[in-house]
Design a protein around this motif. Structure first.
Motif, short mmCIF file in Angstrom:
data_model
loop_
_atom_site.label_atom_id
_atom_site.label_comp_id
_atom_site.label_asym_id
_atom_site.label_seq_id
_atom_site.Cartn_x
_atom_site.Cartn_y
_atom_site.Cartn_z
N MET A 1 0.84 -1.02 0.07
CA MET A 1 -0.07 0.01 0.08
C MET A 1 0.80 1.39 0.04
O MET A 1 1.85 1.35 0.89
CB MET A 1 -0.91 0.22 1.13
N ASP A 2 0.63 2.18 -0.84
CA ASP A 2 1.28 3.60 -0.78
C ASP A 2 0.61 4.60 -0.14
O ASP A 2 -0.65 4.72 0.09
CB ASP A 2 1.40 4.16 -2.30
N TYR A 3 1.50 5.29 0.56
CA TYR A 3 1.02 6.29 1.58
C TYR A 3 1.77 7.58 0.84
O TYR A 3 3.16 7.57 0.71
CB TYR A 3 1.36 6.03 2.91
N SER A 4 1.21 8.81 1.41
CA SER A 4 1.96 9.86 1.25
C SER A 4 1.48 10.94 2.42
O SER A 4 0.08 10.78 2.74
CB SER A 4 1.89 10.85 -0.05
N VAL A 5 2.05 11.78 2.96
CA VAL A 5 1.65 12.71 4.16
C VAL A 5 1.69 14.06 3.87
O VAL A 5 2.89 14.67 3.43
CB VAL A 5 2.59 12.18 5.28
N LEU A 6 0.84 14.65 4.41
CA LEU A 6 0.82 16.30 4.26
C LEU A 6 0.75 16.64 5.67
O LEU A 6 -0.36 16.31 6.38
CB LEU A 6 -0.46 16.96 3.62
N VAL A 7 1.70 17.16 6.09
CA VAL A 7 1.94 17.70 7.54
C VAL A 7 1.56 19.08 7.74
O VAL A 7 2.20 19.96 6.99
CB VAL A 7 3.40 17.50 8.29
#
Length: 44
Positions: A1-7
């Protein structure tokens, strides 16, 4: 599973260190420091 994060955080050092941590594990991430910047990420 691919994730990306916006902090989203107005504490610049905390946001940047969190992004750095995620990047250590090859999780694409980006920091923004205001609600306006965050909203701009979703406006096409």
């Amino acid at each position: 599973m691919d994730y990306s994060v916006l902090v989203i955080d107005d504490e610049v050092e905390l946001a940047d260190s969190t992004v750095e941590y995620f990047n250590m594990f090859d999780v694409p991430s980006l920091a923004v420091y205001t609600a306006e910047e965050a909203l701009a990420m979703f406006i096409l």
